[in-house]
Write a protein that holds these residues in place. Structure first.
Motif, PDB file in Angstrom:
ATOM      1  N   ARG A  79      40.137 -13.630 -50.330  1.00  0.00           N
ATOM      2  CA  ARG A  79      40.506 -12.299 -50.830  1.00  0.00           C
ATOM      3  C   ARG A  79      40.288 -11.313 -49.687  1.00  0.00           C
ATOM      4  O   ARG A  79      39.159 -10.980 -49.331  1.00  0.00           O
ATOM      5  N   LYS A  80      41.381 -10.857 -49.102  1.00  0.00           N
ATOM      6  CA  LYS A  80      41.305 -10.011 -47.923  1.00  0.00           C
ATOM      7  C   LYS A  80      40.897  -8.591 -48.313  1.00  0.00           C
ATOM      8  O   LYS A  80      41.333  -8.056 -49.344  1.00  0.00           O
ATOM      9  N   ALA A  81      40.061  -7.974 -47.472  1.00  0.00           N
ATOM     10  CA  ALA A  81      39.531  -6.654 -47.808  1.00  0.00           C
ATOM     11  C   ALA A  81      39.113  -5.911 -46.553  1.00  0.00           C
ATOM     12  O   ALA A  81      38.920  -6.498 -45.485  1.00  0.00           O
ATOM     13  N   CYS A  82      39.007  -4.594 -46.677  1.00  0.00           N
ATOM     14  CA  CYS A  82      38.283  -3.753 -45.736  1.00  0.00           C
ATOM     15  C   CYS A  82      36.953  -3.392 -46.392  1.00  0.00           C
ATOM     16  O   CYS A  82      36.813  -3.481 -47.610  1.00  0.00           O
ATOM     17  N   LEU A  83      35.979  -2.989 -45.578  1.00  0.00           N
ATOM     18  CA  LEU A  83      34.656  -2.695 -46.117  1.00  0.00           C
ATOM     19  C   LEU A  83      34.345  -1.205 -45.995  1.00  0.00           C
ATOM     20  O   LEU A  83      34.404  -0.638 -44.895  1.00  0.00           O
ATOM     21  N   LEU A  84      34.013  -0.574 -47.109  1.00  0.00           N
ATOM     22  CA  LEU A  84      33.540   0.806 -47.114  1.00  0.00           C
ATOM     23  C   LEU A  84      32.019   0.787 -47.009  1.00  0.00           C
ATOM     24  O   LEU A  84      31.333   0.223 -47.874  1.00  0.00           O
ATOM     25  N   VAL A  85      31.498   1.369 -45.936  1.00  0.00           N
ATOM     26  CA  VAL A  85      30.066   1.330 -45.657  1.00  0.00           C
ATOM     27  C   VAL A  85      29.512   2.749 -45.797  1.00  0.00           C
ATOM     28  O   VAL A  85      29.885   3.651 -45.039  1.00  0.00           O
ATOM     29  N   ASP A  86      28.633   2.937 -46.771  1.00  0.00           N
ATOM     30  CA  ASP A  86      28.027   4.233 -47.040  1.00  0.00           C
ATOM     31  C   ASP A  86      26.664   4.279 -46.341  1.00  0.00           C
ATOM     32  O   ASP A  86      25.730   3.577 -46.733  1.00  0.00           O
ATOM     33  N   GLY A 110      33.759  -3.691 -50.863  1.00  0.00           N
ATOM     34  CA  GLY A 110      35.029  -4.212 -50.401  1.00  0.00           C
ATOM     35  C   GLY A 110      36.198  -3.521 -51.089  1.00  0.00           C
ATOM     36  O   GLY A 110      36.167  -3.316 -52.302  1.00  0.00           O
ATOM     37  N   VAL A 111      37.203  -3.160 -50.301  1.00  0.00           N
ATOM     38  CA  VAL A 111      38.439  -2.608 -50.844  1.00  0.00           C
ATOM     39  C   VAL A 111      39.536  -3.630 -50.567  1.00  0.00           C
ATOM     40  O   VAL A 111      39.945  -3.834 -49.428  1.00  0.00           O
ATOM     41  N   GLU A 112      39.968  -4.303 -51.620  1.00  0.00           N
ATOM     42  CA  GLU A 112      40.905  -5.406 -51.457  1.00  0.00           C
ATOM     43  C   GLU A 112      42.240  -4.921 -50.882  1.00  0.00           C
ATOM     44  O   GLU A 112      42.770  -3.894 -51.287  1.00  0.00           O
ATOM     45  N   VAL A 113      42.756  -5.684 -49.929  1.00  0.00           N
ATOM     46  CA  VAL A 113      44.048  -5.375 -49.316  1.00  0.00           C
ATOM     47  C   VAL A 113      45.149  -5.996 -50.174  1.00  0.00           C
ATOM     48  O   VAL A 113      45.103  -7.204 -50.463  1.00  0.00           O
ATOM     49  N   PRO A 114      46.142  -5.212 -50.597  1.00  0.00           N
ATOM     50  CA  PRO A 114      47.233  -5.789 -51.403  1.00  0.00           C
ATOM     51  C   PRO A 114      47.938  -6.911 -50.657  1.00  0.00           C
ATOM     52  O   PRO A 114      48.208  -6.807 -49.454  1.00  0.00           O
ATOM     53  N   THR A 115      48.221  -7.985 -51.358  1.00  0.00           N
ATOM     54  CA  THR A 115      48.893  -9.144 -50.769  1.00  0.00           C
ATOM     55  C   THR A 115      50.373  -9.086 -51.100  1.00  0.00           C
ATOM     56  O   THR A 115      50.765  -9.164 -52.261  1.00  0.00           O
ATOM     57  N   GLY A 116      51.189  -8.933 -50.072  1.00  0.00           N
ATOM     58  CA  GLY A 116      52.627  -8.869 -50.310  1.00  0.00           C
ATOM     59  C   GLY A 116      53.201 -10.197 -50.748  1.00  0.00           C
ATOM     60  O   GLY A 116      53.978 -10.294 -51.700  1.00  0.00           O
ATOM     61  N   ARG A 117      52.825 -11.247 -50.054  1.00  0.00           N
ATOM     62  CA  ARG A 117      53.294 -12.592 -50.403  1.00  0.00           C
ATOM     63  C   ARG A 117      52.110 -13.542 -50.294  1.00  0.00           C
ATOM     64  O   ARG A 117      51.481 -13.635 -49.243  1.00  0.00           O
ATOM     65  N   ARG A 118      51.801 -14.225 -51.371  1.00  0.00           N
ATOM     66  CA  ARG A 118      50.642 -15.108 -51.379  1.00  0.00           C
ATOM     67  C   ARG A 118      50.912 -16.384 -50.594  1.00  0.00           C
ATOM     68  O   ARG A 118      52.043 -16.693 -50.226  1.00  0.00           O
ATOM     69  N   MET A 119      49.839 -17.138 -50.357  1.00  0.00           N
ATOM     70  CA  MET A 119      49.932 -18.461 -49.738  1.00  0.00           C
ATOM     71  C   MET A 119      49.542 -19.519 -50.764  1.00  0.00           C
ATOM     72  O   MET A 119      48.664 -19.285 -51.596  1.00  0.00           O
ATOM     73  N   ALA A 120      50.194 -20.672 -50.678  1.00  0.00           N
ATOM     74  CA  ALA A 120      49.876 -21.765 -51.600  1.00  0.00           C
ATOM     75  C   ALA A 120      50.016 -23.099 -50.875  1.00  0.00           C
ATOM     76  O   ALA A 120      50.939 -23.289 -50.082  1.00  0.00           O
ATOM     77  N   VAL A 121      49.079 -23.985 -51.147  1.00  0.00           N
ATOM     78  CA  VAL A 121      49.148 -25.361 -50.657  1.00  0.00           C
ATOM     79  C   VAL A 121      49.453 -26.243 -51.860  1.00  0.00           C
ATOM     80  O   VAL A 121      48.646 -26.329 -52.798  1.00  0.00           O
ATOM     81  N   LEU A 122      50.630 -26.872 -51.861  1.00  0.00           N
ATOM     82  CA  LEU A 122      51.086 -27.678 -52.997  1.00  0.00           C
ATOM     83  C   LEU A 122      51.117 -29.148 -52.608  1.00  0.00           C
ATOM     84  O   LEU A 122      51.483 -29.493 -51.480  1.00  0.00           O
ATOM     85  N   ARG A 123      50.799 -29.998 -53.560  1.00  0.00           N
ATOM     86  CA  ARG A 123      50.712 -31.437 -53.282  1.00  0.00           C
ATOM     87  C   ARG A 123      51.433 -32.212 -54.377  1.00  0.00           C
ATOM     88  O   ARG A 123      51.284 -31.927 -55.562  1.00  0.00           O
TER      89      ARG A 123
END
Length: 406
Positions: free
Chosen positions: A268-275, A286-299
């Motif tokens: 879960r990708k994020a930037c960190l807000l440090v007070d 953590g402020v999550e970065v919106p994911t434009g296109r997800r990744m998947a490993v399929l089997r």
């Protein structure tokens, strides 16, 4: 003071041939929105701004745009160079741009802080760019040789290099080089007792978990930096590792804003807000970065991947497929992309005992040179693109003509 910790943008990087620059531009939009919404005082960028020493022009333009927009949003920005960046290129205009933007790429300046004032007084921000041991040690300030009051908590260098950090040492590890840099930081802090401090650094700190998309920065097998080097620093904003993680409560990686390998598919990708308050870090969020296109490993078998309803949710994802057919299907990638147009990687793992034990000659008998070449590329990487197929055909034709002429 509210700081926003981010790193490893890798502007200009692709993903198995797919252009990520539009997604990176969307990340910059998100970053500016966070700065405005949270009234961020300073943005800390922990290196690897670009993916290579000579970035594409569009990547350079995006970085310039990001700095301008962040400045206009009312924040300060402190940027360091990482191991992917060309330090001289990244910092060539650092003395000319707005004083609210600081780009630090010179090891000689590690002990010179960027000072940011808030209601509780100054916060001293020390920017330590990626330090290549072979070259950085000659550039580090003289204050790095020793701490005048002995406040360096790390003791001697466990790697066996010169514990004094002297320039006469023949070899340096990453740990020894960072230790010298931190001595310069502590030499400045000694003149400001009780000051709140932030270090921005690009390194692999012991205990950090890597992924498949980082470039190894070890030297002589010794690449890790002990977290104890940052003891006593209010907050350490690290770059290099792409997974968000806390080494200690005050020593953290923000991680990259997007996944650059399928090993990061679950991150879960994020930037960190440090007070940072009067007495230290009050909170890290953590402020999550919106994911434009997800990744998947399929089997599964090719038929299962093409027909099973359970895979429908991944039809718009970047896909890495592991085929379990007993024999690798022909044109598997092209077939797979009918359902998963963003399939980027293909591997073949047949069931135990199902491997093809025929000789190479038996497996290639009756196939043209072009079919064999295409199959080889597919075996070691993924099915060749139409352009690559054309190049293979032209190369084989040229080889045949040269052979006939001889």
């Amino acid at each position: 003071m509210l700081a926003l910790h981010t790193s490893d943008w890798h502007l200009g990087r692709g993903l198995h041939g797919h252009d990520l620059l539009p997604a990176q531009a969307a990340f910059i939009d998100h970053l500016v929105e966070v700065v405005r919404a949270e009234s961020v005082d300073v943005v800390l960028v922990g290196g690897d701004v670009h993916d290579r020493a000579i970035p594409p022009v569009r990547a350079l333009e995006l970085f310039d745009e990001a700095l301008s927009r962040l400045r206009d949003a009312g924040t300060r920005v402190v940027v360091i160079s990482g191991n992917h960046d060309a330090a001289r290129r990244l910092g060539d205009k650092s003395g000319l741009i707005d004083p609210r933007i600081r780009i630090r790429t010179d090891p000689a300046t590690v002990g010179v802080p960027v000072v940011v004032e808030d209601a509780d007084g100054p916060v001293r921000i020390y920017a330590i760019p990626y330090l290549e041991p072979a070259t950085a040690n000659a550039l580090l300030p003289a204050a790095a040789a020793a701490s005048p009051t002995g406040t360096d908590p790390t003791g001697t260098d466990p790697t066996g290099t010169d514990p004094t950090g002297g320039a006469a040492s023949a070899t340096f590890s990453q740990a020894a080089t960072m230790r010298r840099a931190m001595r310069a930081v502590r030499a400045d802090l000694d003149g400001h007792p009780g000051a709140r401090s932030v270090v921005v650094a690009h390194a692999w700190v012991t205990g950090g978990a890597g992924s498949d998309s980082e470039r190894d920065i070890s030297v002589g097998g010794v690449g890790n930096v002990p977290s104890s080097l940052f003891d006593g620093i209010t907050y350490t904003a690290l770059g290099h590792l792409h997974r968000p993680q806390a080494i200690t409560p005050a020593v953290r990686y923000s991680g990259s804003p997007m996944a650059f390998s399928f090993s990061e598919a679950a991150d879960r990708k994020a930037c960190l807000l440090v007070d940072i308050g009067r007495d230290g870090v009050r909170a890290v969020r953590g402020v999550e970065v919106p994911t434009g296109r997800r990744m998947a490993v399929l089997r599964g078998t090719l038929r299962e991947l093409l027909t099973a309803a359970t895979f429908a949710a991944h039809e718009g994802d970047f896909v890495s497929a592991v085929l379990t057919d007993p024999v690798r299907p022909d044109d598997a990638m092209a077939t797979l992309q009918r359902r998963f147009p963003f399939a980027l990687r293909l591997a073949h793992e047949p069931p135990a005992g199902a491997a093809d034990d025929r000789s190479f000659g038996e497996r290639t008998r009756g196939r043209t040179d072009l079919e064999i070449a295409k199959a080889f590329v597919a075996h070691v990487r993924s099915d060749p693109s139409p352009r690559e197929r054309t190049l293979l055909s032209e190369a084989l034709d040229a080889a045949r003509i040269a052979e006939e002429a001889a």
